[in-house]
Design a protein around this motif. Sequence first.
Motif, short mmCIF file in Angstrom:
data_model
loop_
_atom_site.label_atom_id
_atom_site.label_comp_id
_atom_site.label_asym_id
_atom_site.label_seq_id
_atom_site.Cartn_x
_atom_site.Cartn_y
_atom_site.Cartn_z
N PHE A 1 0.83 -1.21 0.00
CA PHE A 1 0.00 0.00 0.00
C PHE A 1 0.87 1.25 0.00
CE2 PHE A 1 -1.75 3.28 2.92
CZ PHE A 1 -2.79 3.74 2.13
N ALA A 2 1.89 1.28 0.86
CA ALA A 2 2.77 2.45 0.95
C ALA A 2 3.53 2.68 -0.35
CB ALA A 2 3.74 2.28 2.12
N LEU A 3 3.99 1.60 -0.98
CA LEU A 3 4.71 1.73 -2.25
C LEU A 3 3.79 2.28 -3.33
CD1 LEU A 3 6.79 -1.59 -2.26
CD2 LEU A 3 7.46 0.66 -1.40
N ASP A 4 2.55 1.80 -3.37
CA ASP A 4 1.58 2.32 -4.34
C ASP A 4 1.29 3.80 -4.08
OD1 ASP A 4 1.44 -0.09 -5.60
OD2 ASP A 4 -0.54 -0.66 -4.84
N ARG A 5 1.26 4.17 -2.82
CA ARG A 5 1.01 5.58 -2.48
C ARG A 5 2.17 6.47 -2.94
NH1 ARG A 5 -2.73 8.09 -2.50
NH2 ARG A 5 -2.02 9.62 -0.97
N VAL A 6 3.40 5.98 -2.82
CA VAL A 6 4.56 6.75 -3.31
C VAL A 6 4.40 7.02 -4.80
CG1 VAL A 6 7.04 6.65 -3.81
CG2 VAL A 6 6.20 5.97 -1.56
N LYS A 7 4.01 6.00 -5.56
CA LYS A 7 3.85 6.17 -7.01
C LYS A 7 2.72 7.14 -7.33
CE LYS A 7 5.50 1.45 -7.65
NZ LYS A 7 5.11 0.05 -7.95
N ALA A 8 1.64 7.06 -6.55
CA ALA A 8 0.50 7.95 -6.80
C ALA A 8 0.83 9.40 -6.45
CB ALA A 8 -0.71 7.48 -5.98
N MET A 9 1.68 9.60 -5.44
CA MET A 9 2.02 10.94 -4.98
C MET A 9 3.22 11.54 -5.71
SD MET A 9 1.57 10.11 -0.89
CE MET A 9 2.13 11.72 -0.33
N ALA A 10 3.93 10.73 -6.48
CA ALA A 10 5.18 11.14 -7.10
C ALA A 10 5.07 12.41 -7.96
CB ALA A 10 5.76 9.99 -7.92
N PRO A 11 3.98 12.60 -8.73
CA PRO A 11 3.92 13.83 -9.54
C PRO A 11 4.02 15.11 -8.73
CG PRO A 11 2.30 12.24 -10.31
CD PRO A 11 2.86 11.68 -9.04
N ASP A 12 3.63 15.06 -7.47
CA ASP A 12 3.71 16.25 -6.61
C ASP A 12 5.06 16.34 -5.90
OD1 ASP A 12 1.10 17.00 -7.25
OD2 ASP A 12 0.26 15.72 -5.68
N HIS A 13 5.94 15.34 -6.14
CA HIS A 13 7.24 15.31 -5.46
C HIS A 13 8.34 14.95 -6.45
CE1 HIS A 13 5.55 15.53 -1.33
NE2 HIS A 13 4.55 14.84 -1.86
N PRO A 14 8.68 15.88 -7.35
CA PRO A 14 9.72 15.59 -8.34
C PRO A 14 11.07 15.25 -7.72
CG PRO A 14 9.17 17.94 -8.30
CD PRO A 14 8.13 17.24 -7.49
N GLU A 15 11.30 15.70 -6.48
CA GLU A 15 12.56 15.42 -5.81
C GLU A 15 12.74 13.94 -5.51
OE1 GLU A 15 9.59 16.14 -2.46
OE2 GLU A 15 9.98 16.89 -4.50
N TRP A 16 11.65 13.19 -5.50
CA TRP A 16 11.74 11.76 -5.20
C TRP A 16 12.46 10.97 -6.30
CZ3 TRP A 16 6.15 10.40 -3.07
CH2 TRP A 16 6.01 10.98 -1.79
N LYS A 17 12.56 11.54 -7.50
CA LYS A 17 13.22 10.83 -8.59
C LYS A 17 14.70 10.58 -8.30
CE LYS A 17 10.17 12.56 -12.26
NZ LYS A 17 10.11 13.33 -13.53
#
Length: 330
Positions: A84-100
């Motif tokens: 669930f947490a991993l899926d949430r990271v992917k869903a939230m990624a567009p708002d967090h470009p620094e995560w790349k």
Amino acid sequence: MRINHLLSLAAFVVILQTSSATAVANDPLPSWNDTAAKQSIVAFVERVTEEGSSDFVPVEERIATFDNDGTLWSEQPYYFQLAFALDRVKAMAPDHPEWKTKQPFKGVLEGDLDAVMAGGKKSLIEIVAATHAGMTADEFEQIVTDWISTAKHPKTGRLYKEMIYQPMLELLTYLRANGFKTFIVSGGGIDFMRPWTEATYGIPPEQVVGSSIKTRYEVRDGKPVIVRLPEVDFVDDKEGKPVGIHSHIGRRPILAAGNSDGDWQMLQYTTIGHSPSFALIVHHTDGEREWAYDRQSHIGQLDKALDDADQKGWTVVDMKQDWKTIYPSE
């Protein structure tokens, strides 16, 4: 003669159907093979519920606690809440470009779980803080509800909520039919489990004990809300489980079920110096229908508790030998 023959045949079919239905009704655990594990469960329940028995336990004291991951549903290749947490990271990624470019999020987005796990507990806490906090309790509940209704396991293709154990569902029902109050006591997040446990297991949210993050009360736009904060409040695992039972339930269980060393202290708390009592360990031995793992597993390691089982009289359920089926759809 032909009519009489047909009537006799119809009557015979009815008798067979009635006999079959009666047999099922008389067996509260139909997905369990008639082995020592099943016999010990039934014997204990009958002993503590029979008035006049020296082991009779009043209804209000019939408390049963169940671990969730690996006990009520599967937990491989990693805990479902992590999925669930991993899926949430992917869903939230567009708002967090620094995560790349920032671990452990970079590993999640690239599908590199080795990189994620290399950060150990610190990385997991960072992922949970980013994906489980910063919202109200109601918002988080809706996110979990949407995910559990649609997310599927990468190996089986089943919905995660379909990977619950049919034999354990029967055990929960059997206990409740005999006056037990059933609780989940899990290392998983309390707010991750509460939105779906009642529909799945028949266990309402107030009977779920789990790990939690800190929260605070606020009034937003004139409405009172509970806000989730990025800080761990309580870990309901290992020695935390008896503490969680004491804090949330207020009664010592007479039956506890787990599957790993994370449940060891709960099994001790339930049985040592406390009679009558019953401890059950789900041993994952079926590599064909589920997974086979115990002492060396990084998920659901079962070592010390397995060694203790014989000495302390705990019942070990061998999934391969004791269960006719694993999941309800089977």
